[in-house]
Design a protein around this motif. Structure first.
Motif, PDB file in Angstrom:
ATOM      1  N   SER A  72      -1.989  -5.644   7.133  1.00 47.91           N
ATOM      2  CA  SER A  72      -1.589  -6.510   7.395  1.00 47.91           C
ATOM      3  C   SER A  72      -0.382  -6.355   6.955  1.00 47.91           C
ATOM      4  CB  SER A  72      -2.906  -7.233   6.492  1.00 47.91           C
ATOM      5  OG  SER A  72      -2.688  -7.500   4.879  1.00 47.91           O
ATOM      6  N   ASN A  73       0.091  -5.318   5.636  1.00 49.86           N
ATOM      7  CA  ASN A  73       1.195  -5.193   4.960  1.00 49.86           C
ATOM      8  C   ASN A  73       2.004  -3.455   5.891  1.00 49.86           C
ATOM      9  OD1 ASN A  73       3.184  -5.645   3.108  1.00 49.86           O
ATOM     10  ND2 ASN A  73       2.544  -2.858   2.387  1.00 49.86           N
ATOM     11  N   CYS A  74       1.258  -2.696   6.207  1.00 47.06           N
ATOM     12  CA  CYS A  74       2.212  -1.680   6.914  1.00 47.06           C
ATOM     13  C   CYS A  74       1.551  -0.916   8.356  1.00 47.06           C
ATOM     14  CB  CYS A  74       2.302  -0.538   5.911  1.00 47.06           C
ATOM     15  SG  CYS A  74       0.680   0.348   5.946  1.00 47.06           S
ATOM     16  N   GLY A  75       1.027  -1.428   8.795  1.00 47.57           N
ATOM     17  CA  GLY A  75       0.081  -1.409  10.225  1.00 47.57           C
ATOM     18  C   GLY A  75      -0.887  -0.508  10.214  1.00 47.57           C
ATOM     19  N   ALA A  76      -1.214  -0.172   9.448  1.00 48.28           N
ATOM     20  CA  ALA A  76      -1.691   1.632   9.350  1.00 48.28           C
ATOM     21  C   ALA A  76      -3.455   1.160  10.088  1.00 48.28           C
ATOM     22  CB  ALA A  76      -1.509   2.342   8.412  1.00 48.28           C
ATOM     23  N   ALA A  77      -4.298   2.225  10.704  1.00 48.87           N
ATOM     24  CA  ALA A  77      -5.727   1.609  11.191  1.00 48.87           C
ATOM     25  C   ALA A  77      -6.226   2.022   9.788  1.00 48.87           C
ATOM     26  CB  ALA A  77      -5.950   2.749  12.013  1.00 48.87           C
ATOM     27  N   ILE A  78      -6.326   0.929   9.152  1.00 48.38           N
ATOM     28  CA  ILE A  78      -7.637   1.359   7.671  1.00 48.38           C
ATOM     29  C   ILE A  78      -8.969   1.331   8.690  1.00 48.38           C
ATOM     30  CG2 ILE A  78      -5.612   0.967   6.116  1.00 48.38           C
ATOM     31  CD1 ILE A  78      -7.384  -1.803   6.066  1.00 48.38           C
ATOM     32  N   GLN A  79      -9.960   1.767   7.513  1.00 51.51           N
ATOM     33  CA  GLN A  79     -11.044   0.696   7.801  1.00 51.51           C
ATOM     34  C   GLN A  79     -11.923  -0.536   6.998  1.00 51.51           C
ATOM     35  OE1 GLN A  79     -14.599   3.759   5.895  1.00 51.51           O
ATOM     36  NE2 GLN A  79     -16.160   2.492   6.751  1.00 51.51           N
ATOM     37  N   LEU A  80     -12.472  -1.200   6.783  1.00 49.78           N
ATOM     38  CA  LEU A  80     -12.874  -2.556   7.425  1.00 49.78           C
ATOM     39  C   LEU A  80     -12.704  -2.161   5.906  1.00 49.78           C
ATOM     40  CD1 LEU A  80     -13.774  -4.314   9.975  1.00 49.78           C
ATOM     41  CD2 LEU A  80     -11.987  -4.767   8.974  1.00 49.78           C
ATOM     42  N   HIS A  81     -12.769  -3.807   4.551  1.00 47.38           N
ATOM     43  CA  HIS A  81     -13.219  -4.012   3.440  1.00 47.38           C
ATOM     44  C   HIS A  81     -12.871  -2.466   2.750  1.00 47.38           C
ATOM     45  CE1 HIS A  81     -14.918  -7.229   4.945  1.00 47.38           C
ATOM     46  NE2 HIS A  81     -16.145  -6.667   6.066  1.00 47.38           N
ATOM     47  N   THR A  82     -11.851  -1.889   2.884  1.00 43.52           N
ATOM     48  CA  THR A  82     -11.426  -0.715   2.019  1.00 43.52           C
ATOM     49  C   THR A  82      -9.734  -1.348   1.943  1.00 43.52           C
ATOM     50  OG1 THR A  82     -10.550   0.608   3.209  1.00 43.52           O
ATOM     51  CG2 THR A  82     -13.116   0.408   2.563  1.00 43.52           C
ATOM     52  N   VAL A  83      -9.438  -0.006   0.943  1.00 41.08           N
ATOM     53  CA  VAL A  83      -8.106  -0.712   0.174  1.00 41.08           C
ATOM     54  C   VAL A  83      -7.054   0.670   1.271  1.00 41.08           C
ATOM     55  CG1 VAL A  83      -6.188   0.571  -1.262  1.00 41.08           C
ATOM     56  CG2 VAL A  83      -8.464  -1.132  -2.227  1.00 41.08           C
ATOM     57  N   CYS A  84      -5.954  -0.038   1.238  1.00 45.33           N
ATOM     58  CA  CYS A  84      -5.276   0.817   2.813  1.00 45.33           C
ATOM     59  C   CYS A  84      -4.741   2.158   2.519  1.00 45.33           C
ATOM     60  CB  CYS A  84      -4.186  -0.276   2.783  1.00 45.33           C
ATOM     61  SG  CYS A  84      -2.686   0.723   4.523  1.00 45.33           S
ATOM     62  N   GLY A  85      -4.969   3.211   2.404  1.00 43.18           N
ATOM     63  CA  GLY A  85      -4.795   4.342   2.081  1.00 43.18           C
ATOM     64  C   GLY A  85      -3.042   5.090   1.910  1.00 43.18           C
ATOM     65  N   GLU A  86      -1.998   4.292   3.333  1.00 42.77           N
ATOM     66  CA  GLU A  86      -0.995   4.011   2.921  1.00 42.77           C
ATOM     67  C   GLU A  86      -0.139   3.273   2.174  1.00 42.77           C
ATOM     68  OE1 GLU A  86       0.446   6.084   5.480  1.00 42.77           O
ATOM     69  OE2 GLU A  86      -1.926   7.112   5.533  1.00 42.77           O
ATOM     70  N   CYS A  87      -0.422   2.440   1.274  1.00 39.28           N
ATOM     71  CA  CYS A  87       0.451   1.739   1.403  1.00 39.28           C
ATOM     72  C   CYS A  87      -0.574   1.554  -0.213  1.00 39.28           C
ATOM     73  CB  CYS A  87       1.130   0.240   1.574  1.00 39.28           C
ATOM     74  SG  CYS A  87      -0.207  -1.301   2.569  1.00 39.28           S
ATOM     75  N   GLY A  88      -2.030   1.458  -0.179  1.00 43.02           N
ATOM     76  CA  GLY A  88      -2.398   0.720  -1.468  1.00 43.02           C
ATOM     77  C   GLY A  88      -2.209  -0.971  -1.678  1.00 43.02           C
ATOM     78  N   TYR A  89      -2.297  -1.472  -0.708  1.00 47.99           N
ATOM     79  CA  TYR A  89      -2.898  -3.242  -0.280  1.00 47.99           C
ATOM     80  C   TYR A  89      -4.620  -2.888   0.188  1.00 47.99           C
ATOM     81  CZ  TYR A  89       2.255  -4.827  -1.124  1.00 47.99           C
ATOM     82  OH  TYR A  89       3.266  -5.046  -2.046  1.00 47.99           O
ATOM     83  N   TYR A  90      -5.083  -3.796  -0.046  1.00 50.05           N
ATOM     84  CA  TYR A  90      -6.056  -5.007  -0.022  1.00 50.05           C
ATOM     85  C   TYR A  90      -5.730  -6.794   0.323  1.00 50.05           C
ATOM     86  CZ  TYR A  90     -10.901  -5.710   0.414  1.00 50.05           C
ATOM     87  OH  TYR A  90     -12.092  -6.303   0.819  1.00 50.05           O
ATOM     88  N   ARG A  91      -6.157  -6.699   1.363  1.00 53.95           N
ATOM     89  CA  ARG A  91      -5.633  -8.499   1.850  1.00 53.95           C
ATOM     90  C   ARG A  91      -4.435  -8.792   1.357  1.00 53.95           C
ATOM     91  NH1 ARG A  91     -11.639 -11.580   0.564  1.00 53.95           N
ATOM     92  NH2 ARG A  91      -9.963 -12.534   1.667  1.00 53.95           N
ATOM     93  N   GLY A  92      -3.289  -8.256   1.252  1.00 51.72           N
ATOM     94  CA  GLY A  92      -2.322  -8.747   1.458  1.00 51.72           C
ATOM     95  C   GLY A  92      -2.050  -8.098   0.069  1.00 51.72           C
TER      96      GLY A  92
END
Length: 61
Positions: free
Chosen positions: A31-51
């Motif tokens: 939701s922060n950077c638009g990268a494809a991520i596995q559900l229920h995990t922290v984004c590897g690109e920006c480090g955000y989880y659920r906003g």
């Protein structure tokens, strides 16, 4: 419990195990950077989880 008198052959054992199907993990969109991520995990690109910021990422220049 039953005790078989003979062992099952390798072919018969393999036939029983063929029903397993490997499934690829479900992907979502960050939701922060638009990268494809596995559900229920922290984004590897920006480090955000659920906003919210979960992991501070270092900026490489």
């Amino acid at each position: 419990m039953a005790h078989p008198k003979r062992n099952h052959s390798k072919t018969r054992t393999a036939k029983r195990r063929t029903h397993y199907k490997a499934v690829a993990p479900t992907l979502g969109v960050c939701s922060n950077c638009g990268a494809a991520i596995q559900l229920h995990t922290v984004c590897g690109e920006c480090g955000y989880y659920r906003g919210k910021l979960a992991i501070e990422k270092e900026v490489t220049a």
